[in-house]
Design a protein around this motif. Structure first.
Motif, PDB file in Angstrom:
ATOM      1  N   ASN A  11      65.074 132.108  53.067  1.00 22.22           N
ATOM      2  CA  ASN A  11      63.779 132.720  53.337  1.00 22.22           C
ATOM      3  C   ASN A  11      63.475 133.855  52.354  1.00 22.22           C
ATOM      4  OD1 ASN A  11      61.408 133.155  54.924  1.00 22.22           O
ATOM      5  ND2 ASN A  11      62.425 134.816  55.992  1.00 22.22           N
ATOM      6  N   PRO A  12      63.184 133.581  51.086  1.00 27.49           N
ATOM      7  CA  PRO A  12      63.029 132.288  50.417  1.00 27.49           C
ATOM      8  C   PRO A  12      64.336 131.847  49.751  1.00 27.49           C
ATOM      9  CG  PRO A  12      62.316 134.004  48.915  1.00 27.49           C
ATOM     10  CD  PRO A  12      62.733 134.689  50.202  1.00 27.49           C
ATOM     11  N   PRO A  13      64.381 130.573  49.328  1.00 24.15           N
ATOM     12  CA  PRO A  13      65.520 130.130  48.533  1.00 24.15           C
ATOM     13  C   PRO A  13      65.440 130.796  47.156  1.00 24.15           C
ATOM     14  CG  PRO A  13      63.899 128.368  48.705  1.00 24.15           C
ATOM     15  CD  PRO A  13      63.416 129.498  49.556  1.00 24.15           C
ATOM     16  N   HIS A  14      66.563 131.294  46.658  1.00 24.83           N
ATOM     17  CA  HIS A  14      66.550 132.001  45.376  1.00 24.83           C
ATOM     18  C   HIS A  14      67.638 131.480  44.445  1.00 24.83           C
ATOM     19  CE1 HIS A  14      69.956 134.265  46.918  1.00 24.83           C
ATOM     20  NE2 HIS A  14      69.234 134.695  47.935  1.00 24.83           N
ATOM     21  N   LYS A  15      67.668 132.022  43.252  1.00 34.29           N
ATOM     22  CA  LYS A  15      68.611 131.565  42.233  1.00 34.29           C
ATOM     23  C   LYS A  15      70.062 131.710  42.694  1.00 34.29           C
ATOM     24  CE  LYS A  15      65.762 132.222  38.103  1.00 34.29           C
ATOM     25  NZ  LYS A  15      65.626 132.938  36.823  1.00 34.29           N
ATOM     26  N   GLY A  16      70.347 132.690  43.525  1.00 33.90           N
ATOM     27  CA  GLY A  16      71.705 132.860  44.034  1.00 33.90           C
ATOM     28  C   GLY A  16      72.139 131.682  44.881  1.00 33.90           C
ATOM     29  N   LEU A  46      60.461 135.516  59.061  1.00 30.45           N
ATOM     30  CA  LEU A  46      60.845 134.123  58.847  1.00 30.45           C
ATOM     31  C   LEU A  46      59.574 133.281  58.760  1.00 30.45           C
ATOM     32  CD1 LEU A  46      63.411 132.421  58.557  1.00 30.45           C
ATOM     33  CD2 LEU A  46      63.307 131.984  61.005  1.00 30.45           C
ATOM     34  N   ILE A  47      59.315 132.735  57.563  1.00 34.65           N
ATOM     35  CA  ILE A  47      58.113 131.914  57.393  1.00 34.65           C
ATOM     36  C   ILE A  47      58.358 130.525  57.966  1.00 34.65           C
ATOM     37  CG2 ILE A  47      57.305 133.223  55.384  1.00 34.65           C
ATOM     38  CD1 ILE A  47      58.319 130.769  53.689  1.00 34.65           C
ATOM     39  N   SER A  48      57.352 129.692  57.948  1.00 32.37           N
ATOM     40  CA  SER A  48      57.447 128.377  58.580  1.00 32.37           C
ATOM     41  C   SER A  48      58.545 127.536  57.944  1.00 32.37           C
ATOM     42  CB  SER A  48      56.109 127.636  58.485  1.00 32.37           C
ATOM     43  OG  SER A  48      56.009 126.973  57.246  1.00 32.37           O
ATOM     44  N   ILE A  49      59.135 126.695  58.758  1.00 31.28           N
ATOM     45  CA  ILE A  49      60.186 125.796  58.281  1.00 31.28           C
ATOM     46  C   ILE A  49      59.635 124.862  57.205  1.00 31.28           C
ATOM     47  CG2 ILE A  49      59.835 124.091  60.117  1.00 31.28           C
ATOM     48  CD1 ILE A  49      63.215 125.057  58.562  1.00 31.28           C
ATOM     49  N   ASN A  50      58.391 124.447  57.339  1.00 32.73           N
ATOM     50  CA  ASN A  50      57.804 123.539  56.350  1.00 32.73           C
ATOM     51  C   ASN A  50      57.727 124.173  54.965  1.00 32.73           C
ATOM     52  OD1 ASN A  50      57.538 121.488  58.203  1.00 32.73           O
ATOM     53  ND2 ASN A  50      55.458 122.077  58.777  1.00 32.73           N
ATOM     54  N   ASP A  51      57.347 125.448  54.905  1.00 32.22           N
ATOM     55  CA  ASP A  51      57.293 126.130  53.603  1.00 32.22           C
ATOM     56  C   ASP A  51      58.694 126.261  53.011  1.00 32.22           C
ATOM     57  OD1 ASP A  51      54.538 126.591  53.158  1.00 32.22           O
ATOM     58  OD2 ASP A  51      54.564 128.234  54.607  1.00 32.22           O
ATOM     59  N   ARG A  52      59.691 126.578  53.829  1.00 27.99           N
ATOM     60  CA  ARG A  52      61.055 126.722  53.315  1.00 27.99           C
ATOM     61  C   ARG A  52      61.612 125.370  52.856  1.00 27.99           C
ATOM     62  NH1 ARG A  52      64.116 128.809  57.626  1.00 27.99           N
ATOM     63  NH2 ARG A  52      62.368 128.545  59.027  1.00 27.99           N
ATOM     64  N   ILE A  53      61.305 124.314  53.587  1.00 25.52           N
ATOM     65  CA  ILE A  53      61.727 122.968  53.165  1.00 25.52           C
ATOM     66  C   ILE A  53      61.050 122.604  51.848  1.00 25.52           C
ATOM     67  CG2 ILE A  53      61.506 120.496  53.691  1.00 25.52           C
ATOM     68  CD1 ILE A  53      61.966 121.273  56.671  1.00 25.52           C
ATOM     69  N   ASN A  54      59.746 122.860  51.747  1.00 25.59           N
ATOM     70  CA  ASN A  54      59.011 122.537  50.519  1.00 25.59           C
ATOM     71  C   ASN A  54      59.589 123.260  49.304  1.00 25.59           C
ATOM     72  OD1 ASN A  54      57.299 120.824  51.879  1.00 25.59           O
ATOM     73  ND2 ASN A  54      55.689 122.367  52.141  1.00 25.59           N
ATOM     74  N   MET A  55      59.949 124.537  49.478  1.00 20.54           N
ATOM     75  CA  MET A  55      60.540 125.275  48.356  1.00 20.54           C
ATOM     76  C   MET A  55      61.912 124.712  47.999  1.00 20.54           C
ATOM     77  SD  MET A  55      59.444 129.265  48.850  1.00 20.54           S
ATOM     78  CE  MET A  55      59.674 129.406  50.625  1.00 20.54           C
ATOM     79  N   LEU A  56      62.721 124.401  49.012  1.00 23.91           N
ATOM     80  CA  LEU A  56      64.046 123.841  48.742  1.00 23.91           C
ATOM     81  C   LEU A  56      63.964 122.464  48.093  1.00 23.91           C
ATOM     82  CD1 LEU A  56      65.889 125.009  51.954  1.00 23.91           C
ATOM     83  CD2 LEU A  56      66.585 125.543  49.608  1.00 23.91           C
ATOM     84  N   LYS A  57      62.948 121.695  48.449  1.00 23.80           N
ATOM     85  CA  LYS A  57      62.777 120.353  47.866  1.00 23.80           C
ATOM     86  C   LYS A  57      62.635 120.420  46.340  1.00 23.80           C
ATOM     87  CE  LYS A  57      62.352 117.283  51.359  1.00 23.80           C
ATOM     88  NZ  LYS A  57      63.186 116.104  51.456  1.00 23.80           N
ATOM     89  N   LEU A  58      62.219 121.576  45.838  1.00 29.94           N
ATOM     90  CA  LEU A  58      62.106 121.748  44.390  1.00 29.94           C
ATOM     91  C   LEU A  58      63.474 121.663  43.705  1.00 29.94           C
ATOM     92  CD1 LEU A  58      59.509 124.661  44.479  1.00 29.94           C
ATOM     93  CD2 LEU A  58      59.051 122.279  43.849  1.00 29.94           C
ATOM     94  N   TYR A  59      64.547 121.851  44.463  1.00 30.01           N
ATOM     95  CA  TYR A  59      65.916 121.778  43.936  1.00 30.01           C
ATOM     96  C   TYR A  59      66.566 120.420  44.155  1.00 30.01           C
ATOM     97  CZ  TYR A  59      65.818 126.888  43.665  1.00 30.01           C
ATOM     98  OH  TYR A  59      65.503 128.176  43.364  1.00 30.01           O
ATOM     99  N   GLU A  60      65.914 119.558  44.905  1.00 29.01           N
ATOM    100  CA  GLU A  60      66.536 118.290  45.282  1.00 29.01           C
ATOM    101  C   GLU A  60      66.770 117.405  44.064  1.00 29.01           C
ATOM    102  OE1 GLU A  60      66.262 116.011  49.387  1.00 29.01           O
ATOM    103  OE2 GLU A  60      64.413 115.851  48.242  1.00 29.01           O
ATOM    104  N   LYS A  61      67.963 116.823  44.022  1.00 30.30           N
ATOM    105  CA  LYS A  61      68.304 115.848  42.992  1.00 30.30           C
ATOM    106  C   LYS A  61      69.411 114.972  43.556  1.00 30.30           C
ATOM    107  CE  LYS A  61      71.104 119.270  40.533  1.00 30.30           C
ATOM    108  NZ  LYS A  61      71.291 119.995  39.309  1.00 30.30           N
TER     109      LYS A  61
END
Length: 191
Positions: A11-16, A46-61
């Motif tokens: 919240n939010p996902p960061h480089k660490g 704590l922001i919405s779960i959807n926003d946190r999932i969307n940001m994390l999806k940027l790292y998905e591979k």
């Protein structure tokens, strides 16, 4: 396959966060499943779960999966029990910080969690073996003592945004995550 399970608020996902994930994949695990927790935690900002999932999806591979199914499962043992059904042939490793091992016996159904493998991220020179011994955990764990120094916290990032201090945010946030936060006006607080 050795699969890490990384649960947190992100919240939010960061480089660490991603630095930890990449270090584990490069040295200890084959894959990591990241699970942002639902809004049941008693956390401020704590922001919405959807926003946190969307940001994390940027790292998905290929070797990083973002789990959007177990977000409202309240307890860690339940998350692991759900995942083992899906990954029957794999070894699951719960990723925790060494600070969590100190009070691990306070976790809901912690004995059940101890049936799984653990990856313990050692920071602050905590004597992890002492706590594992207290928990009678003799095997099925990895202690990570070679974690790169990470001086980033989600709280610090949220405070900078709330105070409209955008200087150096690129040091802490990937460009895509930063743009997502800015476009959606996240963490800005009351105007």
């Amino acid at each position: 396959m050795k699969i890490g399970v990384y649960v947190g608020s992100f919240n939010p996902p960061h480089k660490g966060h991603i630095k930890i994930v990449n270090h584990l994949i490069n040295n200890y695990l084959d894959k990591v499943i990241i699970i942002p927790t639902g809004n049941y935690w008693d956390k401020l900002d704590l922001i919405s779960i959807n926003d946190r999932i969307n940001m994390l999806k940027l790292y998905e591979k290929e070797n990083i999966t973002i789990d959007a199914k177990n977000n409202n499962v309240e307890y860690t043992y339940q998350i692991l029990n759900n995942l083992i059904k899906q990954y029957k042939k794999d070894e699951l490793y719960l990723i925790i910080g060494a600070d969590n091992i100190i009070n691990f016996d306070k976790w809901k159904n912690y004995e059940e969690i101890l049936e799984y493998n653990l990856v313990i991220l050692n920071r602050d020179n905590i004597n992890v073996l002492k706590y594992l011994d207290k928990l009678n955990k003799k095997d099925k764990y990895i202690i990570v003592n070679d974690l790169p120094n990470i001086d980033i916290s989600s709280t610090m990032i949220r405070n900078k945004i709330k105070n409209k201090d955008y200087n150096n945010l690129s040091m802490y946030l990937d460009k895509e995550v930063y743009n997502y936060i800015k476009e959606n006006k996240l963490y800005e607080g009351a105007e």
